[in-house]
Design a protein around this motif. Structure first.
Motif, mmCIF file in Angstrom:
data_model
loop_
_atom_site.group_PDB
_atom_site.id
_atom_site.type_symbol
_atom_site.label_atom_id
_atom_site.label_comp_id
_atom_site.label_asym_id
_atom_site.label_seq_id
_atom_site.Cartn_x
_atom_site.Cartn_y
_atom_site.Cartn_z
ATOM 1 N N LEU A 235 0.804 -1.216 0.000
ATOM 2 C CA LEU A 235 0.000 0.000 0.000
ATOM 3 C C LEU A 235 0.841 1.271 0.000
ATOM 4 C CD1 LEU A 235 -2.920 -1.001 2.399
ATOM 5 C CD2 LEU A 235 -2.900 -0.941 -0.087
ATOM 6 N N TRP A 236 2.117 1.142 0.306
ATOM 7 C CA TRP A 236 3.015 2.296 0.267
ATOM 8 C C TRP A 236 3.398 2.648 -1.173
ATOM 9 C CZ3 TRP A 236 7.507 0.278 -1.840
ATOM 10 C CH2 TRP A 236 7.666 -1.108 -1.718
ATOM 11 N N LEU A 237 3.090 1.753 -2.126
ATOM 12 C CA LEU A 237 3.324 2.039 -3.532
ATOM 13 C C LEU A 237 2.113 2.765 -4.130
ATOM 14 C CD1 LEU A 237 4.803 -1.368 -4.773
ATOM 15 C CD2 LEU A 237 6.044 0.778 -4.533
ATOM 16 N N LYS A 238 2.309 3.366 -5.274
ATOM 17 C CA LYS A 238 1.203 3.989 -5.997
ATOM 18 C C LYS A 238 0.512 2.915 -6.842
ATOM 19 C CE LYS A 238 3.252 8.605 -6.187
ATOM 20 N NZ LYS A 238 3.745 9.712 -7.073
ATOM 21 N N LEU A 239 -0.430 2.229 -6.213
ATOM 22 C CA LEU A 239 -1.120 1.116 -6.866
ATOM 23 C C LEU A 239 -2.332 1.620 -7.638
ATOM 24 C CD1 LEU A 239 -1.132 -1.397 -3.868
ATOM 25 C CD2 LEU A 239 0.405 -1.452 -5.834
ATOM 26 N N PRO A 240 -2.706 0.917 -8.716
ATOM 27 C CA PRO A 240 -3.963 1.240 -9.399
ATOM 28 C C PRO A 240 -5.135 1.116 -8.432
ATOM 29 C CG PRO A 240 -2.636 -0.264 -10.712
ATOM 30 C CD PRO A 240 -1.965 -0.172 -9.383
ATOM 31 N N SER A 241 -6.161 1.893 -8.648
ATOM 32 C CA SER A 241 -7.283 1.937 -7.703
ATOM 33 C C SER A 241 -7.945 0.574 -7.517
ATOM 34 C CB SER A 241 -8.326 2.958 -8.169
ATOM 35 O OG SER A 241 -8.796 2.635 -9.465
ATOM 36 N N PHE A 242 -8.060 -0.219 -8.596
ATOM 37 C CA PHE A 242 -8.723 -1.519 -8.470
ATOM 38 C C PHE A 242 -7.909 -2.480 -7.591
ATOM 39 C CE2 PHE A 242 -5.855 -2.655 -11.910
ATOM 40 C CZ PHE A 242 -5.610 -4.003 -11.728
ATOM 41 N N VAL A 243 -6.548 -2.353 -7.633
ATOM 42 C CA VAL A 243 -5.698 -3.183 -6.770
ATOM 43 C C VAL A 243 -5.875 -2.773 -5.317
ATOM 44 C CG1 VAL A 243 -3.327 -3.865 -6.228
ATOM 45 C CG2 VAL A 243 -4.021 -3.561 -8.606
ATOM 46 N N TYR A 244 -5.936 -1.455 -5.089
ATOM 47 C CA TYR A 244 -6.133 -0.951 -3.721
ATOM 48 C C TYR A 244 -7.458 -1.452 -3.152
ATOM 49 C CZ TYR A 244 -7.285 2.240 0.066
ATOM 50 O OH TYR A 244 -7.664 2.752 1.281
ATOM 51 N N TRP A 245 -8.521 -1.371 -3.943
ATOM 52 C CA TRP A 245 -9.832 -1.805 -3.458
ATOM 53 C C TRP A 245 -9.915 -3.316 -3.292
ATOM 54 C CZ3 TRP A 245 -12.595 1.347 -0.933
ATOM 55 C CH2 TRP A 245 -12.599 2.709 -1.252
ATOM 56 N N THR A 246 -9.218 -4.047 -4.123
ATOM 57 C CA THR A 246 -9.163 -5.504 -3.953
ATOM 58 C C THR A 246 -8.494 -5.866 -2.629
ATOM 59 O OG1 THR A 246 -9.041 -5.865 -6.339
ATOM 60 C CG2 THR A 246 -8.305 -7.670 -4.922
ATOM 61 N N ALA A 247 -7.365 -5.197 -2.341
ATOM 62 C CA ALA A 247 -6.660 -5.429 -1.081
ATOM 63 C C ALA A 247 -7.528 -5.025 0.107
ATOM 64 C CB ALA A 247 -5.350 -4.648 -1.070
ATOM 65 N N SER A 248 -8.215 -3.896 -0.015
ATOM 66 C CA SER A 248 -9.058 -3.406 1.078
ATOM 67 C C SER A 248 -10.215 -4.357 1.349
ATOM 68 C CB SER A 248 -9.591 -2.011 0.740
ATOM 69 O OG SER A 248 -8.534 -1.091 0.553
ATOM 70 N N LEU A 249 -10.849 -4.841 0.289
ATOM 71 C CA LEU A 249 -11.960 -5.790 0.460
ATOM 72 C C LEU A 249 -11.489 -7.094 1.108
ATOM 73 C CD1 LEU A 249 -13.920 -5.286 -2.889
ATOM 74 C CD2 LEU A 249 -14.687 -4.665 -0.581
#
Length: 422
Positions: A235-249
């Motif tokens: 999460l400290w990287l600039k991830l694409p939004s869909f990757v961030y939301w996948t990780a969050s879910l």
């Protein structure tokens, strides 16, 4: 030719001795932070310490206990092959420890690291083949099969790291992504899934419907989230939004596991009352609480401000890794040793209490150190406390080694015989 001979006690004793060696390396690391020790490279010793801890302690212990699972289920196979695999694993572990200390990441240390991965592949192949011969206990076998797959998957992180170094690709983000890939699928994959498989193997023959239901629910949640939750480490990287939301879910979905954990431990308390020793239940409770804390912290890491704090300060990262390695995995394994080796040779209760105390002191000191880095000065010499905590853990493990190897009794007998002869 089939051989049913597998010396479980010998391998568990070797694994625990290796854990003490890990503790000795940790003591030296903490000593070097506080006092001069020019003969040893801190960075090289740290690499040797971590590699040996994974291969020489946890992996060796898990492999031995998995083979014991085959024995308990009456499987007839050539167990001699496992003797040679575990021996090869131990040789590569000590090879990594020594070569990393001497030269860091270089030809011989990378060679032993690569060999250890190949040894793991050999074990995975043979154990998978033998596991298929066991017709029942599908709930337990699912944990073990997933553990083996995730163990193999984790090696991709190690090979990626080796490629980056060989190709001299000096992009720090790539290095950390490869390291976290390896760590994630070791901690949250191989270690956790093998541990749950071993835990449920204690109860699989009872046919408890509620226990089987909890087993399936926990397995489903952890299996579905184990791959996407890797991105929580990035999460400290600039991830694409869909990757961030996948990780969050995945982090949110993992919270459902806490509900089943609490139900499971409530049932576990009822099922194990009088069946397992108080020491084992105490260790498994601590391991369970550590797992609850880990999942909670993973969920909190999805919030940017907390993520920056978690990944931005080294003591917090170390505290989290030690929470997983010591609090979850090591507490569980030592409790398991205490049951498997009974009634012939139980673990040292005083050694366990001292070791657990050292772990708790270390975790608190690391958290205080993290708070100090954001400006909260508590006027506590945390580096000295961490050095003392490492000594306490070492003493606890030494007492356990003495008890499990029968060293105290041997010394006492030698003294008695000497006095008798005189």
């Amino acid at each position: 030719m089939e051989s049913t001979s597998f010396h479980l006690n010998k391998w568990l004793k070797t694994a625990l001795l290796n854990f003490f060696v890990v503790a000795l390396a940790g003591i030296i690391l903490r000593y070097k932070i506080n006092f001069p020790l020019p003969l040893i490279s801190q960075k090289h010793l740290l690499h040797g310490h971590s590699h040996f801890a994974f291969v020489g302690w946890v992996t060796l212990a898990l492999m031995a206990l998995l083979v014991n699972y085959l024995l308990k289920n009456g499987l007839k196979t050539n167990y001699r092959k496992y003797h040679w695999i575990l021996l090869a694993n131990t040789i590569t572990a000590y090879g990594m420890l020594l070569t990393f200390i001497v030269q860091g990441y270089a030809l011989f240390s990378i060679t032993f690291s690569t060999l250890s991965i190949f040894v793991s592949y050999v074990f995975i192949y043979f154990f998978w083949q033998d596991l298929r011969k066991i017709k029942e206990e599908h709930a337990v076998k699912s944990w073990f099969k997933s553990a083996l797959c995730l163990w193999a998957l984790s090696s991709l992180g190690a090979f990626t790291l080796a490629f980056l170094m060989a190709a001299q690709i000096k992009v720090q983000d790539y290095y950390f992504a490869a390291i976290y890939f390896f760590l994630h699928f070791q901690y949250n994959g191989w270690f956790i899934f093998a541990g749950f498989g071993l835990l449920f193997s204690f109860f699989s023959r009872q046919g408890n419907a509620l226990l089987l239901k909890l087993n399936k629910a926990l397995f489903l949640i952890l299996a579905v989230t184990v791959i996407p939750s890797y991105f929580l480490s990035l999460l400290w990287l600039k991830l694409p939004s869909f990757v961030y939301w996948t990780a969050s879910l995945s982090a949110v979905f993992q919270l459902l596991a806490l509900f089943y954990f609490f139900k499971f431990f409530k049932l576990l308390k009822a099922e194990t009352n009088g069946r397992f020793s108080k020491t084992t239940r105490y260790l498994w409770l601590l391991a369970g609480l550590s797992l609850v804390i880990k999942i909670t912290l993973q969920f909190l890491s999805v919030f940017p401000s907390l993520s920056d704090f978690a990944f931005g300060f080294r003591p917090i990262v170390i505290a989290y890794l030690h929470l997983c390695f010591l609090g979850i995995i090591s507490f569980f394994l030592i409790g398991h040793f205490n049951e498997v080796l009974a009634p012939y040779r139980k673990m040292s209760r005083s050694g366990i209490v001292i070791f657990v105390s050292g772990v708790l002191i270390q975790e608190m000191a690391l958290m205080i150190q993290g708070l100090e880095m954001i400006g909260l000065n508590l006027l506590i010499k945390t580096n000295i406390i961490l050095f003392v905590a490492s000594i306490i853990m070492g003493i606890g493990l030494l007492l356990m080694v003495f008890k499990i190897w029968g060293i105290k009794k041997s010394i006492a007998n030698s003294i008695h015989n000497g006095l008798t002869n005189t």
